[in-house]
Enzyme design. Structure first.
Site, PDB file in Angstrom:
ATOM      1  N   HIS A 182     -10.677  66.052   1.355  1.00 41.97           N
ATOM      2  CA  HIS A 182     -10.829  67.146   2.323  1.00 41.97           C
ATOM      3  C   HIS A 182     -12.305  67.306   2.716  1.00 41.97           C
ATOM      4  CE1 HIS A 182      -7.158  68.918   0.095  1.00 41.97           C
ATOM      5  NE2 HIS A 182      -6.719  68.570   1.286  1.00 41.97           N
TER       6      HIS A 182
ATOM      7  N   LYS B  65       6.355  77.017  -1.839  1.00 41.89           N
ATOM      8  CA  LYS B  65       6.285  76.695  -3.261  1.00 41.89           C
ATOM      9  C   LYS B  65       5.124  77.442  -3.925  1.00 41.89           C
ATOM     10  CE  LYS B  65       3.934  72.674  -1.780  1.00 41.89           C
ATOM     11  NZ  LYS B  65       3.756  71.660  -1.049  1.00 41.89           N
TER      12      LYS B  65
ATOM     13  N   ARG C 270      -4.253  59.527   6.128  1.00 44.36           N
ATOM     14  CA  ARG C 270      -4.584  58.592   5.056  1.00 44.36           C
ATOM     15  C   ARG C 270      -3.897  57.254   5.233  1.00 44.36           C
ATOM     16  NH1 ARG C 270      -2.922  62.935   0.647  1.00 44.36           N
ATOM     17  NH2 ARG C 270      -1.349  63.044   2.253  1.00 44.36           N
TER      18      ARG C 270
ATOM     19  N   SER D 254      -4.062  66.537  -3.139  1.00 45.59           N
ATOM     20  CA  SER D 254      -4.144  67.675  -4.066  1.00 45.59           C
ATOM     21  C   SER D 254      -3.068  67.561  -5.136  1.00 45.59           C
ATOM     22  CB  SER D 254      -3.960  68.996  -3.314  1.00 45.59           C
ATOM     23  OG  SER D 254      -4.982  69.181  -2.387  1.00 45.59           O
TER      24      SER D 254
END
Ligand code: PNS
Length: 162
Positions: A17, A41, A90, A128
């Site tokens: 990030h 979540k 990515r 993450s």
């Protein structure tokens, strides 16, 4: 003056990030890191902790701000008077979801462009969730997050175990 919003959940912020934030801060006059509040979540870090950690690690960039949002990203972007949404890609696996988001947001407000930064190769595998999982099983996360974030992750995991 071009302003970009870089949105995400940042649970937690990683070097991947930060790499995008640093590069976006070189391209745009102002970069607003938008931290999403409405999560389905349960995150590892609560919302205030995530914002605090991001502020700590972006303080070296004078044109980067950290602002929280809930609801629709496009509404937040408009509220911030931003012209661009920045996202990192990515790998091909990111592409489908990112394209869907970009097209939805374009439909909602054609004046806002989504611009993708190709993630630097050394962070192409980093997420993450990988960091959370590694930390959970006592893996070394030093290469993936700044020291202050690593310390907070390890403390949080210890506290969750207690
Ligand atoms: O870091 P993430 O979890 O991949 O970020 C996803 C994020 C926050 C960019 C995305 O979930 C989002 O924009 N959420 C806000 C709700 C919204 O606007 N949804 C419509 C876009 S399709």
């Amino acid at each position: 003056m071009a302003t970009a919003v870089y949105p995400g959940s940042f649970d937690p912020i990683t070097y991947g990030h930060l790499d995008i934030i640093r590069r976006a801060a070189e391209v745009f006059d102002k970069v607003i890191v938008g931290v999403l509040k409405n999560q389905t979540k349960t995150p590892l870090f609560d919302f205030d902790e995530r914002v605090e950690m991001i502020r700590e690690v972006v303080k070296e960039f004078p044109n980067v701000e950290v602002v929280s949002f809930h609801g629709l990203l496009i509404e937040f972007t408009k509220k911030m008077n931003a012209d661009v949404i920045v996202r990192g890609i990515r790998a091909v696996s990111d592409f489908e979801y990112e394209l869907m988001m970009a097209q939805t947001n374009k439909q909602l407000n054609p004046e806002v462009e989504t611009m993708f930064f190709a993630t630097s190769a050394k962070y192409s595998f980093l997420s993450s969730s990988t960091v959370r999982e590694l930390a959970m099983f006592d893996g070394d996360i030093t290469p993936f997050v700044p020291d202050c974030v690593r310390e907070r992750i390890n403390a949080k995991i210890q506290a969750n175990r207690a």
